[in-house]
Structure formats: C-alpha cells, structure tokens
Design a protein around this motif. Structure first.
Motif, PDB file in Angstrom:
ATOM      1  N   PHE A  31     -10.254  -5.535 -10.260  1.00  0.00           N
ATOM      2  CA  PHE A  31     -11.337  -4.823  -9.586  1.00  0.00           C
ATOM      3  C   PHE A  31     -11.724  -5.524  -8.284  1.00  0.00           C
ATOM      4  CE2 PHE A  31     -15.956  -4.706  -8.883  1.00  0.00           C
ATOM      5  CZ  PHE A  31     -16.095  -3.374  -8.530  1.00  0.00           C
ATOM      6  N   ILE A  32     -11.819  -6.850  -8.298  1.00  0.00           N
ATOM      7  CA  ILE A  32     -12.189  -7.605  -7.100  1.00  0.00           C
ATOM      8  C   ILE A  32     -11.150  -7.419  -6.002  1.00  0.00           C
ATOM      9  CG2 ILE A  32     -12.458  -9.945  -6.179  1.00  0.00           C
ATOM     10  CD1 ILE A  32     -13.739 -10.702  -8.864  1.00  0.00           C
ATOM     11  N   VAL A  33      -9.861  -7.492  -6.357  1.00  0.00           N
ATOM     12  CA  VAL A  33      -8.792  -7.344  -5.359  1.00  0.00           C
ATOM     13  C   VAL A  33      -8.809  -5.928  -4.786  1.00  0.00           C
ATOM     14  CG1 VAL A  33      -6.293  -7.308  -5.051  1.00  0.00           C
ATOM     15  CG2 VAL A  33      -7.363  -9.178  -6.285  1.00  0.00           C
ATOM     16  N   LEU A  34      -9.015  -4.934  -5.628  1.00  0.00           N
ATOM     17  CA  LEU A  34      -9.091  -3.556  -5.142  1.00  0.00           C
ATOM     18  C   LEU A  34     -10.255  -3.399  -4.162  1.00  0.00           C
ATOM     19  CD1 LEU A  34      -8.083  -0.644  -5.276  1.00  0.00           C
ATOM     20  CD2 LEU A  34      -9.634  -0.288  -7.194  1.00  0.00           C
ATOM     21  N   ASN A  35     -11.394  -3.957  -4.511  1.00  0.00           N
ATOM     22  CA  ASN A  35     -12.558  -3.891  -3.642  1.00  0.00           C
ATOM     23  C   ASN A  35     -12.309  -4.647  -2.331  1.00  0.00           C
ATOM     24  OD1 ASN A  35     -15.142  -3.093  -3.010  1.00  0.00           O
ATOM     25  ND2 ASN A  35     -16.090  -4.899  -3.937  1.00  0.00           N
ATOM     26  N   LEU A  36     -11.656  -5.801  -2.418  1.00  0.00           N
ATOM     27  CA  LEU A  36     -11.325  -6.576  -1.228  1.00  0.00           C
ATOM     28  C   LEU A  36     -10.381  -5.797  -0.311  1.00  0.00           C
ATOM     29  CD1 LEU A  36     -11.391  -9.359   0.253  1.00  0.00           C
ATOM     30  CD2 LEU A  36      -9.383  -9.941  -1.096  1.00  0.00           C
ATOM     31  N   ALA A  37      -9.384  -5.169  -0.898  1.00  0.00           N
ATOM     32  CA  ALA A  37      -8.432  -4.390  -0.101  1.00  0.00           C
ATOM     33  C   ALA A  37      -9.124  -3.221   0.588  1.00  0.00           C
ATOM     34  CB  ALA A  37      -7.295  -3.888  -0.991  1.00  0.00           C
ATOM     35  N   ARG A  38     -10.055  -2.595  -0.117  1.00  0.00           N
ATOM     36  CA  ARG A  38     -10.776  -1.462   0.456  1.00  0.00           C
ATOM     37  C   ARG A  38     -11.686  -1.893   1.610  1.00  0.00           C
ATOM     38  NH1 ARG A  38     -13.325   1.213  -4.309  1.00  0.00           N
ATOM     39  NH2 ARG A  38     -11.396   1.885  -5.229  1.00  0.00           N
ATOM     40  N   GLU A  39     -12.475  -2.959   1.358  1.00  0.00           N
ATOM     41  CA  GLU A  39     -13.447  -3.385   2.366  1.00  0.00           C
ATOM     42  C   GLU A  39     -12.789  -3.995   3.595  1.00  0.00           C
ATOM     43  OE1 GLU A  39     -16.441  -5.915   0.770  1.00  0.00           O
ATOM     44  OE2 GLU A  39     -17.233  -4.377  -0.563  1.00  0.00           O
ATOM     45  N   SER A  40     -11.648  -4.637   3.431  1.00  0.00           N
ATOM     46  CA  SER A  40     -10.986  -5.279   4.568  1.00  0.00           C
ATOM     47  C   SER A  40     -10.059  -4.319   5.303  1.00  0.00           C
ATOM     48  CB  SER A  40     -10.194  -6.493   4.099  1.00  0.00           C
ATOM     49  OG  SER A  40      -9.103  -6.100   3.304  1.00  0.00           O
ATOM     50  N   LYS A  41      -9.943  -3.103   4.799  1.00  0.00           N
ATOM     51  CA  LYS A  41      -9.045  -2.101   5.387  1.00  0.00           C
ATOM     52  C   LYS A  41      -7.644  -2.679   5.542  1.00  0.00           C
ATOM     53  CE  LYS A  41     -12.751   0.275   7.727  1.00  0.00           C
ATOM     54  NZ  LYS A  41     -13.911  -0.482   8.088  1.00  0.00           N
ATOM     55  N   ALA A  42      -7.127  -3.232   4.437  1.00  0.00           N
ATOM     56  CA  ALA A  42      -5.849  -3.945   4.450  1.00  0.00           C
ATOM     57  C   ALA A  42      -4.659  -3.023   4.700  1.00  0.00           C
ATOM     58  CB  ALA A  42      -5.663  -4.676   3.121  1.00  0.00           C
ATOM     59  N   GLY A  43      -4.795  -1.762   4.473  1.00  0.00           N
ATOM     60  CA  GLY A  43      -3.667  -0.847   4.638  1.00  0.00           C
ATOM     61  C   GLY A  43      -2.766  -0.893   3.416  1.00  0.00           C
ATOM     62  N   LYS A  44      -1.712  -0.111   3.467  1.00  0.00           N
ATOM     63  CA  LYS A  44      -0.820  -0.016   2.310  1.00  0.00           C
ATOM     64  C   LYS A  44      -0.079  -1.317   2.049  1.00  0.00           C
ATOM     65  CE  LYS A  44      -0.062   4.943   2.455  1.00  0.00           C
ATOM     66  NZ  LYS A  44       0.903   6.024   2.615  1.00  0.00           N
ATOM     67  N   PHE A  45       0.466  -1.930   3.115  1.00  0.00           N
ATOM     68  CA  PHE A  45       1.234  -3.156   2.924  1.00  0.00           C
ATOM     69  C   PHE A  45       0.340  -4.317   2.492  1.00  0.00           C
ATOM     70  CE2 PHE A  45       3.205  -7.087   4.520  1.00  0.00           C
ATOM     71  CZ  PHE A  45       4.358  -7.058   3.743  1.00  0.00           C
ATOM     72  N   GLY A  46      -0.821  -4.441   3.113  1.00  0.00           N
ATOM     73  CA  GLY A  46      -1.752  -5.512   2.739  1.00  0.00           C
ATOM     74  C   GLY A  46      -2.221  -5.371   1.304  1.00  0.00           C
ATOM     75  N   THR A  47      -2.521  -4.155   0.888  1.00  0.00           N
ATOM     76  CA  THR A  47      -2.922  -3.909  -0.505  1.00  0.00           C
ATOM     77  C   THR A  47      -1.778  -4.231  -1.448  1.00  0.00           C
ATOM     78  OG1 THR A  47      -4.432  -2.175   0.246  1.00  0.00           O
ATOM     79  CG2 THR A  47      -3.845  -2.179  -2.079  1.00  0.00           C
ATOM     80  N   PHE A  48      -0.560  -3.874  -1.066  1.00  0.00           N
ATOM     81  CA  PHE A  48       0.611  -4.190  -1.880  1.00  0.00           C
ATOM     82  C   PHE A  48       0.756  -5.699  -2.058  1.00  0.00           C
ATOM     83  CE2 PHE A  48       5.104  -5.467  -1.869  1.00  0.00           C
ATOM     84  CZ  PHE A  48       5.487  -4.952  -3.106  1.00  0.00           C
ATOM     85  N   VAL A  49       0.591  -6.445  -0.984  1.00  0.00           N
ATOM     86  CA  VAL A  49       0.727  -7.902  -1.054  1.00  0.00           C
ATOM     87  C   VAL A  49      -0.356  -8.490  -1.949  1.00  0.00           C
ATOM     88  CG1 VAL A  49       0.589 -10.041   0.293  1.00  0.00           C
ATOM     89  CG2 VAL A  49       1.925  -8.119   1.145  1.00  0.00           C
ATOM     90  N   LEU A  50      -1.581  -8.019  -1.814  1.00  0.00           N
ATOM     91  CA  LEU A  50      -2.669  -8.520  -2.661  1.00  0.00           C
ATOM     92  C   LEU A  50      -2.374  -8.276  -4.137  1.00  0.00           C
ATOM     93  CD1 LEU A  50      -5.786  -7.400  -0.584  1.00  0.00           C
ATOM     94  CD2 LEU A  50      -5.087  -9.738  -1.049  1.00  0.00           C
ATOM     95  N   PHE A  51      -1.934  -7.072  -4.459  1.00  0.00           N
ATOM     96  CA  PHE A  51      -1.638  -6.758  -5.857  1.00  0.00           C
ATOM     97  C   PHE A  51      -0.369  -7.453  -6.340  1.00  0.00           C
ATOM     98  CE2 PHE A  51      -4.657  -3.230  -5.315  1.00  0.00           C
ATOM     99  CZ  PHE A  51      -5.428  -3.465  -6.444  1.00  0.00           C
ATOM    100  N   LEU A  52       0.576  -7.701  -5.455  1.00  0.00           N
ATOM    101  CA  LEU A  52       1.781  -8.444  -5.830  1.00  0.00           C
ATOM    102  C   LEU A  52       1.414  -9.863  -6.267  1.00  0.00           C
ATOM    103  CD1 LEU A  52       4.898  -8.597  -5.962  1.00  0.00           C
ATOM    104  CD2 LEU A  52       4.813  -9.442  -3.607  1.00  0.00           C
ATOM    105  N   VAL A  53       0.557 -10.512  -5.501  1.00  0.00           N
ATOM    106  CA  VAL A  53       0.132 -11.867  -5.853  1.00  0.00           C
ATOM    107  C   VAL A  53      -0.622 -11.858  -7.178  1.00  0.00           C
ATOM    108  CG1 VAL A  53      -1.363 -13.770  -5.141  1.00  0.00           C
ATOM    109  CG2 VAL A  53       0.125 -12.660  -3.473  1.00  0.00           C
ATOM    110  N   LEU A  54      -1.496 -10.888  -7.384  1.00  0.00           N
ATOM    111  CA  LEU A  54      -2.222 -10.787  -8.643  1.00  0.00           C
ATOM    112  C   LEU A  54      -1.259 -10.527  -9.800  1.00  0.00           C
ATOM    113  CD1 LEU A  54      -4.957 -10.727 -10.119  1.00  0.00           C
ATOM    114  CD2 LEU A  54      -5.024  -8.273  -9.683  1.00  0.00           C
ATOM    115  N   ALA A  55      -0.268  -9.669  -9.578  1.00  0.00           N
ATOM    116  CA  ALA A  55       0.709  -9.360 -10.626  1.00  0.00           C
ATOM    117  C   ALA A  55       1.543 -10.583 -10.980  1.00  0.00           C
ATOM    118  CB  ALA A  55       1.617  -8.214 -10.174  1.00  0.00           C
ATOM    119  N   LEU A  56       1.906 -11.399  -9.988  1.00  0.00           N
ATOM    120  CA  LEU A  56       2.658 -12.616 -10.273  1.00  0.00           C
ATOM    121  C   LEU A  56       1.825 -13.591 -11.105  1.00  0.00           C
ATOM    122  CD1 LEU A  56       4.485 -13.233  -6.882  1.00  0.00           C
ATOM    123  CD2 LEU A  56       5.491 -12.472  -9.042  1.00  0.00           C
ATOM    124  N   GLY A  57       0.537 -13.668 -10.827  1.00  0.00           N
ATOM    125  CA  GLY A  57      -0.345 -14.514 -11.634  1.00  0.00           C
ATOM    126  C   GLY A  57      -0.426 -14.019 -13.070  1.00  0.00           C
TER     127      GLY A  57
END
Length: 73
Positions: A31-57
């Motif tokens: 939830f925090i990463v999703l909210n961070l991606a939304r508020e920072s306007k990370a775009g598709k690639f930035g959101t993908f990278v954020l979730f990739l790092v979370l998924a690896l963890g």
C-alpha cells in the motif's frame, strides 16, 4: 500448563506472530509503495521498478521460509 496461552507454547505464538505479522507488514508496504508511486507521479516504468524491488524483497522472505522448511530448521 504454565507458560502457555490457549494451549500454545511461547515458541508457537512467536512463530505465528512472525509469519502473519511479516505478511501483514508486506501488504502494508504494498500500500505504501502504491501510494508513493501515485504521489510522485512515477509513471509506468517508475511504478514497475518500485514494485519490482518490493517483489524481490518478498521473494527473499518466501525463499528463506522455503529453505528453512527444506532443511528442517
């Protein structure tokens, strides 16, 4: 029986809390990463990278549990 709660030992309660507590924490991090991606306007690639790092963890945590189960620790 002393030192037990509802018939469970302290070790069993700790294992339950660790397993489900960390699982709940991972969902909260999702939830925090999703909210961070939304508020920072990370775009598709930035959101993908954020979730990739979370998924690896999460994969690392799951791998740890699987390895412990295989070894029998």
């Amino acid at each position: 029986m002393e030192g037990s709660l509802f018939g469970f030992s302290e070790a069993q309660i700790a294992q339950f809390g660790l397993t489900f507590g960390v699982g709940a924490f991972i969902l909260y991090m999702l939830f925090i990463v999703l909210n961070l991606a939304r508020e920072s306007k990370a775009g598709k690639f930035g959101t993908f990278v954020l979730f990739l790092v979370l998924a690896l963890g999460m994969l690392g945590y799951i791998a740890k549990n699987v390895i412990q189960w295989i070894i029998g620790i």
